[in-house]
Motif scaffolding. Structure first.
Motif, short mmCIF file in Angstrom:
data_model
loop_
_atom_site.label_atom_id
_atom_site.label_comp_id
_atom_site.label_asym_id
_atom_site.label_seq_id
_atom_site.Cartn_x
_atom_site.Cartn_y
_atom_site.Cartn_z
N ALA A 71 41.30 37.18 41.60
CA ALA A 71 41.06 37.16 43.05
C ALA A 71 40.13 38.30 43.45
O ALA A 71 39.24 38.11 44.29
CB ALA A 71 42.40 37.26 43.79
N GLU A 72 40.33 39.48 42.88
CA GLU A 72 39.47 40.61 43.18
C GLU A 72 38.03 40.35 42.71
O GLU A 72 37.08 40.67 43.40
CB GLU A 72 40.00 41.90 42.54
CG GLU A 72 41.27 42.41 43.14
CD GLU A 72 41.84 43.59 42.37
OE1 GLU A 72 41.18 44.10 41.44
OE2 GLU A 72 42.97 44.01 42.71
N GLN A 118 45.62 38.29 40.07
CA GLN A 118 45.16 39.30 41.03
C GLN A 118 43.76 39.79 40.67
O GLN A 118 42.91 39.94 41.54
CB GLN A 118 46.14 40.48 41.08
CG GLN A 118 47.45 40.15 41.74
CD GLN A 118 48.47 41.28 41.60
OE1 GLN A 118 48.30 42.19 40.80
NE2 GLN A 118 49.54 41.20 42.37
N MET A 119 43.54 40.02 39.40
CA MET A 119 42.22 40.47 38.96
C MET A 119 41.16 39.40 39.22
O MET A 119 40.03 39.71 39.63
CB MET A 119 42.25 40.87 37.50
CG MET A 119 43.07 42.10 37.23
SD MET A 119 43.22 42.48 35.48
CE MET A 119 41.71 43.39 35.24
N VAL A 166 50.47 37.12 36.52
CA VAL A 166 50.30 37.56 37.91
C VAL A 166 49.17 38.58 37.99
O VAL A 166 48.32 38.52 38.88
CB VAL A 166 51.63 38.14 38.46
CG1 VAL A 166 51.41 38.86 39.78
CG2 VAL A 166 52.67 37.04 38.61
N GLU A 167 49.14 39.50 37.04
CA GLU A 167 48.09 40.52 37.00
C GLU A 167 46.72 39.87 36.82
O GLU A 167 45.74 40.26 37.48
CB GLU A 167 48.37 41.49 35.86
CG GLU A 167 47.42 42.65 35.77
CD GLU A 167 47.78 43.57 34.61
OE1 GLU A 167 46.84 44.20 34.08
OE2 GLU A 167 48.96 43.67 34.24
#
Length: 165
Positions: free
Chosen positions: A159-160, A156-157, A152-153
């Motif tokens: 996506a950023e 997210q990274m 998940v992390e």
């Protein structure tokens, strides 16, 4: 996991499941027939032994089905998701239930002189071993949770990073 490994594991799971169904139907019926021949003072053991045996086999079948589902998730690449926890929880519950059933069988067989004390002690050892297996699966569940959190992390990274680019 490779295709050949998945096929081999599934073949083993099918063989174990078929064997457990055979034991549950044919062998338990033969056990019931053998237990009918017990002395009248031991007849009270018949139903608890049969019930514990059938439920014990059922717990093994539940574990086999859950492992099949987890292997399917591995093959699809979705094992590192929250959906895998459901099957892992069921496996832990089934193994703990199997341990409790083994302890219950020991309790049922302990009174009297029908079963030697060593056999009851061995059942206690098997129950403790099953609880150890449940603890190992619990540790593997923690590792799965860490892997899911990292996945998940990472998403997210990514996506950023995609937003920055």
């Amino acid at each position: 996991m490779g295709r050949l490994t998945v096929l081999g594991l599934r073949a083993v799971l099918v063989a174990l499941l078929a064997g457990s169904v055979f034991v549950q139907t044919v062998m338990v019926a033969l056990l019931a027939k053998d237990l009918e021949e017990l002395d009248a003072d031991l007849a009270y053991l018949r139903m608890p032994i049969l019930l514990i045996t059938v439920l014990g086999i059922l717990t093994a079948q539940v574990v086999l089905v859950c492992v099949w589902r987890l292997v399917s998730m591995v093959r699809r690449g979705t094992v590192f998701s929250h959906g895998a926890f459901r099957y892992v929880h069921v496996v832990i519950g089934a193994v703990v239930t199997a341990a409790l059933l083994v302890f219950a069988l020991g309790v049922v067989l302990a009174p009297g002189e029908a079963v030697p004390p060593g056999a009851v002690l061995l059942l206690g050892g098997v129950g403790v071993g099953l609880l150890g297996v449940a603890l190992i699966v619990l540790v593997l569940r923690v590792l799965l949770a860490q892997a899911v959190a990292r996945d998940v992390e990472a998403a997210q990274m990514q996506a950023e990073l995609d937003e920055v680019i």
